[in-house]
Scaffold this motif. Structure first.
Motif, PDB file in Angstrom:
ATOM      1  N   UNK A  75       0.814  -0.934   0.095  1.00 48.33           N
ATOM      2  CA  UNK A  75       0.081   0.293   0.130  1.00 48.33           C
ATOM      3  C   UNK A  75       0.928   1.060  -0.251  1.00 48.33           C
ATOM      4  N   UNK A  76       0.424   2.052  -1.131  1.00 45.61           N
ATOM      5  CA  UNK A  76       1.747   3.107  -0.723  1.00 45.61           C
ATOM      6  C   UNK A  76       1.072   3.866  -0.261  1.00 45.61           C
ATOM      7  N   UNK A  77       1.284   4.967   0.546  1.00 48.18           N
ATOM      8  CA  UNK A  77       0.426   6.048   1.162  1.00 48.18           C
ATOM      9  C   UNK A  77       0.940   7.360   1.310  1.00 48.18           C
ATOM     10  N   UNK A  78       0.653   8.660   1.242  1.00 42.18           N
ATOM     11  CA  UNK A  78       0.626  10.194   0.321  1.00 42.18           C
ATOM     12  C   UNK A  78       0.679  10.869   1.382  1.00 42.18           C
ATOM     13  N   UNK A  79       1.172  11.326   2.345  1.00 40.35           N
ATOM     14  CA  UNK A  79       0.767  12.064   3.307  1.00 40.35           C
ATOM     15  C   UNK A  79       0.150  13.083   3.030  1.00 40.35           C
ATOM     16  N   UNK A  80       0.320  14.483   4.487  1.00 34.49           N
ATOM     17  CA  UNK A  80      -0.783  14.682   4.235  1.00 34.49           C
ATOM     18  C   UNK A  80       0.506  16.237   4.178  1.00 34.49           C
ATOM     19  N   UNK A  81      -0.471  17.723   3.634  1.00 33.64           N
ATOM     20  CA  UNK A  81       0.725  18.763   3.550  1.00 33.64           C
ATOM     21  C   UNK A  81       1.832  19.615   4.947  1.00 33.64           C
ATOM     22  N   UNK A  82       2.255  19.221   4.665  1.00 35.24           N
ATOM     23  CA  UNK A  82       3.361  19.768   5.702  1.00 35.24           C
ATOM     24  C   UNK A  82       3.855  18.977   6.434  1.00 35.24           C
ATOM     25  N   UNK A  83       3.387  17.416   6.378  1.00 32.54           N
ATOM     26  CA  UNK A  83       4.514  16.035   6.634  1.00 32.54           C
ATOM     27  C   UNK A  83       4.993  15.944   5.864  1.00 32.54           C
ATOM     28  N   UNK A  84       5.581  14.065   6.800  1.00 35.73           N
ATOM     29  CA  UNK A  84       6.164  13.998   6.279  1.00 35.73           C
ATOM     30  C   UNK A  84       5.967  12.458   6.009  1.00 35.73           C
ATOM     31  N   UNK A  85       6.914  11.358   5.158  1.00 32.15           N
ATOM     32  CA  UNK A  85       6.898   9.777   5.500  1.00 32.15           C
ATOM     33  C   UNK A  85       6.441   9.536   7.072  1.00 32.15           C
ATOM     34  N   UNK A  86       6.935  10.116   7.313  1.00 29.28           N
ATOM     35  CA  UNK A  86       7.280   9.419   8.647  1.00 29.28           C
ATOM     36  C   UNK A  86       6.293   9.879  10.196  1.00 29.28           C
ATOM     37  N   UNK A  87       6.019  10.624   9.543  1.00 28.74           N
ATOM     38  CA  UNK A  87       4.908  11.464  10.503  1.00 28.74           C
ATOM     39  C   UNK A  87       3.855  11.164  10.040  1.00 28.74           C
ATOM     40  N   UNK A 147       3.036  -7.146  -8.061  1.00 26.89           N
ATOM     41  CA  UNK A 147       1.976  -5.970  -9.129  1.00 26.89           C
ATOM     42  C   UNK A 147       0.156  -6.473  -9.207  1.00 26.89           C
ATOM     43  N   UNK A 148      -0.250  -7.435  -9.017  1.00 29.05           N
ATOM     44  CA  UNK A 148      -1.776  -6.980  -9.197  1.00 29.05           C
ATOM     45  C   UNK A 148      -2.146  -6.566  -7.779  1.00 29.05           C
ATOM     46  N   UNK A 149      -1.358  -5.970  -6.668  1.00 32.55           N
ATOM     47  CA  UNK A 149      -1.955  -6.160  -5.562  1.00 32.55           C
ATOM     48  C   UNK A 149      -1.027  -5.399  -4.575  1.00 32.55           C
ATOM     49  N   UNK A 150      -1.153  -3.882  -5.707  1.00 33.10           N
ATOM     50  CA  UNK A 150      -1.206  -2.874  -5.372  1.00 33.10           C
ATOM     51  C   UNK A 150      -2.253  -1.421  -5.124  1.00 33.10           C
ATOM     52  N   UNK A 151      -2.390  -1.028  -3.643  1.00 28.99           N
ATOM     53  CA  UNK A 151      -3.078  -0.235  -3.588  1.00 28.99           C
ATOM     54  C   UNK A 151      -2.235   1.407  -2.869  1.00 28.99           C
ATOM     55  N   UNK A 152      -3.058   1.960  -3.066  1.00 35.07           N
ATOM     56  CA  UNK A 152      -3.268   3.701  -2.982  1.00 35.07           C
ATOM     57  C   UNK A 152      -3.797   4.457  -2.232  1.00 35.07           C
ATOM     58  N   UNK A 153      -3.103   4.872  -0.655  1.00 33.70           N
ATOM     59  CA  UNK A 153      -4.042   6.228  -0.354  1.00 33.70           C
ATOM     60  C   UNK A 153      -3.201   7.259   0.331  1.00 33.70           C
ATOM     61  N   UNK A 154      -4.414   8.159   1.010  1.00 31.27           N
ATOM     62  CA  UNK A 154      -3.659   9.341   1.315  1.00 31.27           C
ATOM     63  C   UNK A 154      -4.794  10.081   2.229  1.00 31.27           C
ATOM     64  N   UNK A 155      -4.192  11.567   2.566  1.00 32.40           N
ATOM     65  CA  UNK A 155      -4.870  12.470   3.681  1.00 32.40           C
ATOM     66  C   UNK A 155      -4.820  13.418   3.189  1.00 32.40           C
ATOM     67  N   UNK A 160      -6.045  14.294  -1.597  1.00 29.62           N
ATOM     68  CA  UNK A 160      -6.267  14.611  -3.378  1.00 29.62           C
ATOM     69  C   UNK A 160      -5.356  14.075  -4.813  1.00 29.62           C
ATOM     70  N   UNK A 161      -4.270  13.691  -3.994  1.00 25.91           N
ATOM     71  CA  UNK A 161      -2.785  12.919  -5.461  1.00 25.91           C
ATOM     72  C   UNK A 161      -3.617  11.869  -5.187  1.00 25.91           C
TER      73      UNK A 161
END
Length: 311
Positions: A75-87, A147-155, A160-161
């Motif tokens: 699962x690819x996770x996209x951070x919020x604005x002002x944040x980073x991957x660890x946060x 490759x068949x089970x890659x997911x995407x999420x973000x806050x 929006x991305x």
């Protein structure tokens, strides 16, 4: 051709001004999370760098210590604005999900702590669409990732991305989820995905940063879900249900489930009544305004939805 401001309509100028103010509001820095990933037993991390637009981008990987017996989902996770991957990893407790399920989590960093999610405003900005594609392609070629089970999420900004990526590259992911983000008019006009996408959204009715209701340049949160339901050819109105109110946090949760979809790609939308600009179920305070519901754990709800799909 560059359009001079004097040729823009008053409504268009107002819309751009509102979006600029909203974008500025999303740039709320975290105030409580440590910048380092909080360790979880049975989980390890490593980093890699990818060059996009001539600049290096850092990507955090969170994986189980034990090697998978076969190919693992990611699962690819996209951070919020002002944040980073660890946060972001700490906020959504991704380490615990990795520990319990064996999924790999991949958390890229944006440039300037915000994503290029607007296809019009950001057309000359960092190539974040290209970054996500490069990260996914590398993951499935370099690591034991299915490759068949890659997911995407973000806050927030990451949500929006996520929506933009669903519109432009649905062939790279099997399902997606967004939290506290609505559909940009600029994206709606160009969103013609080549494939349907199972997708889940969540939004608080009292979100002070990304309004639940329609604003200039932005769809309402329910209409955002409806847009994706229409793309997926969901033929019937959503099934509405009230989830158990298990926490005394002055919020409730309602689910609209679009199930009758000709594409077999359902849509789920969670309304957090009286919820704010927060990640449901987290225990941290980020400086984001509003109440955090404890009636659902967004990380687990999202995983329980997306893991059912493969492309």
């Amino acid at each position: 051709m560059r359009i001079k401001p004097k040729f823009l309509s008053a409504a268009r100028l107002l819309g751009l001004a509102v979006l600029a103010l909203v974008a500025q509001a999303w740039l709320t820095p975290s105030v409580a999370l440590a910048a380092r990933f909080q360790p979880v037993a049975g989980v390890t991390t490593f980093e890699a760098e990818f060059t996009i637009d001539g600049r290096a981008r850092r990507v955090l990987y969170v994986r189980p210590v034990a090697n998978p017996s076969g190919l693992a989902p990611a699962i690819v996770v996209l951070h919020y604005a002002g944040g980073d991957s660890e946060e972001m990893a700490n906020l959504i407790e991704i380490g615990q999900l990795v520990r319990d399920t064996g999924v790999w989590a991949i958390l890229p960093n944006s440039r300037g702590r915000n994503w290029s999610f607007d296809p019009v405003r950001d057309r000359n900005g960092p190539d974040d669409v290209g970054l996500i594609t490069k990260v996914i392609d590398n993951a499935v070629s370099a690591y034991p990732i299915d490759a068949r089970r890659v997911y995407l999420t973000g806050f927030s900004s990451g949500g929006f991305m996520t929506q933009r990526y669903v519109c432009e590259h649905p062939e790279r992911i099997a399902a997606a989820a967004y939290v506290s983000s609505t559909l940009l008019d600029s994206l709606r006009r160009v969103c013609t995905p080549s494939l349907p996408m199972p997708i889940i959204g969540m939004h608080g009715t009292r979100d002070p940063k990304v309004a639940y209701r329609k604003k200039v340049g932005l769809s309402s949160a329910p209409d955002t879900a409806l847009f994706f339901a229409n793309l997926n050819r969901c033929l019937s109105p959503p099934q509405h249900s009230n989830l158990p109110n298990i926490a005394n946090d002055r919020t409730t949760v309602q689910l609209d489930a679009y199930n009758s979809c000709a594409s077999a790609s359902p849509v789920r939308f969670y309304t957090i009544t009286d919820g704010g600009h927060t990640w449901p179920g987290n225990d941290y305070q980020l400086g984001f305004a509003g109440r955090t519901t404890q009636d659902i754990d967004a990380t687990r709800v999202i995983w329980d939805f997306v893991r059912n799909y493969a492309r």
